[in-house]
Design an enzyme around this catalytic site. Sequence first.
Site, short mmCIF file in Angstrom:
data_model
loop_
_atom_site.label_atom_id
_atom_site.label_comp_id
_atom_site.label_asym_id
_atom_site.label_seq_id
_atom_site.Cartn_x
_atom_site.Cartn_y
_atom_site.Cartn_z
N LYS A 76 1.33 3.26 9.93
CA LYS A 76 1.57 1.88 10.35
C LYS A 76 1.45 1.69 11.87
O LYS A 76 1.05 0.62 12.33
CB LYS A 76 2.94 1.40 9.87
N ALA A 141 11.78 -0.07 9.08
CA ALA A 141 11.96 -1.01 7.97
C ALA A 141 12.85 -2.18 8.39
O ALA A 141 12.57 -3.34 8.05
CB ALA A 141 12.56 -0.29 6.77
#
Length: 288
Positions: A76, A141
């Site tokens: 990511k 997250a």
Amino acid sequence: MSINEHVTEGCDQYAVFGNPIQHSKSPFIHTYFAKVTQQSMSYGLEEPEVDSFEEAASAFFANESVKGANVTLPFKRDAFEFADRLTERAQLANAVNTLIKQPNGEILGDTTDGKGLVYDLTLQFGDLSGQSLLLIGAGGAARGVIEPLFSAGISRIHVTNRTIEKANFLVEQFSQFGELSASALDHLPNQGFDIVVNSTSSSMTKELPAITETIFDNASIAYDMFYSNEITTFNEWAKNRNSSIKTSDGLGMLVGQALESFRLWRGVTPTESEVLALINELKAQLSN
Ligand code: ATR
């Protein structure tokens, strides 16, 4: 539903990049979306070596029929670097899970994880306006969901983390979006919270964060971003403490983030009942 059913030669191509990636549900999800919205596209798996994302993504996007990609762990941040341009929410999240090829060939990086969480919470539990939320964990997250939660009307978020510095850092970064506070796991404020979200990776190893279980007493929802074929350790703990609490794992968030990627690529989305049917199908697959 065969995942290759919809693959047509010469149609627009997409893939998810990750390592490991073989067990990813994304091809199944996007092939289902394509089918119900009648989009001609294919969606595959790409598993570059952990240090070869840029090379692999460049080769993939060089193909004319490639229009976009999803990106998962551990890439990511690499995708964030790879994108030619970033949306504001990708810059805030410091990560990219969706790459979109623009008509001029530029690659736009975006993140849809936060939208995915909001989509799933709203689908299952209704309007989030005015609700307070305890966010456990301050890693990647957590970072991706704070601004979308405030945008969805959450009135107050308290971030609590084993490493307090990381929670404090999120407060510095995201206070501009709403009422945000932070503390260590053993120093929670006295007021309760309507929604408790576990964004830590503790359920992956069947551990629990070292936090008091009184957090569930006044809450109506416990949400674990992790999902598995059985109730997660965190959700089981919540139910044991408060039998009337509603629990959910992160399977619907996975579908929600995919839905937002699909909308960005194709400009269409499946209906809510089609999404619910997919979530039920995925649940059935997990329990088999
Ligand atoms: P990512 O950025 O990929 O989400 P991360 O930065 O390692 O991964 O964050 C994982 C989160 O889970 C962190 O909030 C971590 O707490 P620390 O910041 O203190 O490391 C949290 N976490 C993982 N295992 C945990 C456990 N057993 N108990 C409490 N928190 C845990």
